[in-house]
Design a protein around this motif. Sequence first.
Motif, PDB file in Angstrom:
ATOM      1  N   MET A   1       0.852  -1.185   0.000  1.00 33.11           N
ATOM      2  CA  MET A   1       0.000   0.000   0.000  1.00 33.11           C
ATOM      3  C   MET A   1       0.894   1.245   0.000  1.00 33.11           C
ATOM      4  O   MET A   1       1.869   1.311   0.733  1.00 33.11           O
ATOM      5  N   PRO A   2       0.553   2.234  -0.806  1.00 30.78           N
ATOM      6  CA  PRO A   2       1.376   3.440  -0.860  1.00 30.78           C
ATOM      7  C   PRO A   2       1.262   4.274   0.410  1.00 30.78           C
ATOM      8  O   PRO A   2       0.265   4.215   1.126  1.00 30.78           O
ATOM      9  N   ASN A   3       2.294   5.030   0.648  1.00 23.90           N
ATOM     10  CA  ASN A   3       2.305   5.925   1.787  1.00 23.90           C
ATOM     11  C   ASN A   3       1.244   7.013   1.577  1.00 23.90           C
ATOM     12  O   ASN A   3       1.211   7.667   0.544  1.00 23.90           O
ATOM     13  N   GLU A   4       0.403   7.218   2.549  1.00 20.50           N
ATOM     14  CA  GLU A   4      -0.693   8.187   2.446  1.00 20.50           C
ATOM     15  C   GLU A   4      -0.183   9.592   2.151  1.00 20.50           C
ATOM     16  O   GLU A   4      -0.761  10.322   1.352  1.00 20.50           O
ATOM     17  N   TYR A   5       0.927   9.963   2.763  1.00 22.23           N
ATOM     18  CA  TYR A   5       1.469  11.297   2.547  1.00 22.23           C
ATOM     19  C   TYR A   5       2.015  11.454   1.133  1.00 22.23           C
ATOM     20  O   TYR A   5       1.890  12.517   0.527  1.00 22.23           O
ATOM     21  N   SER A   6       2.604  10.407   0.592  1.00 21.22           N
ATOM     22  CA  SER A   6       3.098  10.460  -0.788  1.00 21.22           C
ATOM     23  C   SER A   6       1.951  10.685  -1.760  1.00 21.22           C
ATOM     24  O   SER A   6       2.074  11.450  -2.719  1.00 21.22           O
ATOM     25  N   VAL A   7       0.843  10.023  -1.524  1.00 17.85           N
ATOM     26  CA  VAL A   7      -0.326  10.191  -2.385  1.00 17.85           C
ATOM     27  C   VAL A   7      -0.831  11.632  -2.300  1.00 17.85           C
ATOM     28  O   VAL A   7      -1.133  12.253  -3.318  1.00 17.85           O
ATOM     29  N   LYS A   8      -0.906  12.180  -1.091  1.00 19.02           N
ATOM     30  CA  LYS A   8      -1.372  13.558  -0.926  1.00 19.02           C
ATOM     31  C   LYS A   8      -0.424  14.544  -1.602  1.00 19.02           C
ATOM     32  O   LYS A   8      -0.864  15.514  -2.220  1.00 19.02           O
ATOM     33  N   ILE A   9       0.868  14.285  -1.495  1.00 17.03           N
ATOM     34  CA  ILE A   9       1.855  15.165  -2.137  1.00 17.03           C
ATOM     35  C   ILE A   9       1.696  15.104  -3.647  1.00 17.03           C
ATOM     36  O   ILE A   9       1.701  16.134  -4.330  1.00 17.03           O
ATOM     37  N   HIS A  10       1.544  13.920  -4.197  1.00 17.28           N
ATOM     38  CA  HIS A  10       1.364  13.785  -5.638  1.00 17.28           C
ATOM     39  C   HIS A  10       0.066  14.438  -6.104  1.00 17.28           C
ATOM     40  O   HIS A  10       0.031  15.070  -7.156  1.00 17.28           O
ATOM     41  N   ASN A  11      -0.990  14.317  -5.328  1.00 19.34           N
ATOM     42  CA  ASN A  11      -2.251  14.978  -5.684  1.00 19.34           C
ATOM     43  C   ASN A  11      -2.091  16.498  -5.670  1.00 19.34           C
ATOM     44  O   ASN A  11      -2.605  17.192  -6.548  1.00 19.34           O
ATOM     45  N   TYR A  12      -1.380  17.012  -4.686  1.00 17.68           N
ATOM     46  CA  TYR A  12      -1.124  18.458  -4.606  1.00 17.68           C
ATOM     47  C   TYR A  12      -0.311  18.917  -5.818  1.00 17.68           C
ATOM     48  O   TYR A  12      -0.631  19.938  -6.446  1.00 17.68           O
ATOM     49  N   LEU A  13       0.739  18.160  -6.147  1.00 15.46           N
ATOM     50  CA  LEU A  13       1.565  18.513  -7.301  1.00 15.46           C
ATOM     51  C   LEU A  13       0.746  18.481  -8.589  1.00 15.46           C
ATOM     52  O   LEU A  13       0.887  19.364  -9.445  1.00 15.46           O
ATOM     53  N   ASP A  53       9.535   7.750  -3.460  1.00 15.52           N
ATOM     54  CA  ASP A  53       8.361   6.896  -3.609  1.00 15.52           C
ATOM     55  C   ASP A  53       8.706   5.413  -3.500  1.00 15.52           C
ATOM     56  O   ASP A  53       9.835   5.005  -3.749  1.00 15.52           O
ATOM     57  N   LEU A  54       7.706   4.649  -3.181  1.00 14.87           N
ATOM     58  CA  LEU A  54       7.860   3.208  -3.150  1.00 14.87           C
ATOM     59  C   LEU A  54       8.161   2.698  -4.559  1.00 14.87           C
ATOM     60  O   LEU A  54       7.554   3.141  -5.525  1.00 14.87           O
ATOM     61  N   LYS A  55       9.072   1.793  -4.668  1.00 14.85           N
ATOM     62  CA  LYS A  55       9.502   1.306  -5.984  1.00 14.85           C
ATOM     63  C   LYS A  55       8.459   0.404  -6.632  1.00 14.85           C
ATOM     64  O   LYS A  55       8.441   0.246  -7.835  1.00 14.85           O
ATOM     65  N   ASP A  56       7.575  -0.190  -5.862  1.00 15.77           N
ATOM     66  CA  ASP A  56       6.594  -1.123  -6.425  1.00 15.77           C
ATOM     67  C   ASP A  56       5.213  -0.498  -6.627  1.00 15.77           C
ATOM     68  O   ASP A  56       4.252  -1.179  -6.889  1.00 15.77           O
ATOM     69  N   PHE A  57       5.134   0.830  -6.524  1.00 16.24           N
ATOM     70  CA  PHE A  57       3.852   1.508  -6.714  1.00 16.24           C
ATOM     71  C   PHE A  57       4.046   2.727  -7.594  1.00 16.24           C
ATOM     72  O   PHE A  57       4.878   3.569  -7.309  1.00 16.24           O
ATOM     73  N   SER A  58       3.276   2.805  -8.663  1.00 18.49           N
ATOM     74  CA  SER A  58       3.367   3.943  -9.571  1.00 18.49           C
ATOM     75  C   SER A  58       2.231   4.922  -9.278  1.00 18.49           C
ATOM     76  O   SER A  58       1.055   4.541  -9.301  1.00 18.49           O
ATOM     77  N   TYR A  59       2.585   6.151  -8.977  1.00 14.44           N
ATOM     78  CA  TYR A  59       1.582   7.167  -8.679  1.00 14.44           C
ATOM     79  C   TYR A  59       1.060   7.813  -9.945  1.00 14.44           C
ATOM     80  O   TYR A  59      -0.121   7.910 -10.169  1.00 14.44           O
TER      81      TYR A  59
END
Length: 60
Positions: A1-13, A53-59
């Motif tokens: 599962m991806p890091n919640e903060y990484s997802v929020k950062i990518h959404n903001y970007l 980012d996690l290497k096994d998850f593409s945002y």
Amino acid sequence: MPNEYSVKIHNYLTEKITEAQKAVAREDKQAPFYRGQLEELQWLREYLRENVDLKDFSYY
């Protein structure tokens, strides 16, 4: 599962990149500012993708 903060950062970007692209498309007086902002945001996204980012998850 991806890091919640990484997802929020990518959404903001993504939101900021979309805003900058729209501003550049308008070609108003502030277009050069938004071109620079767009370059910085894309660089930041690439940096995060390569180094954080996690290497096994593409945002995006």
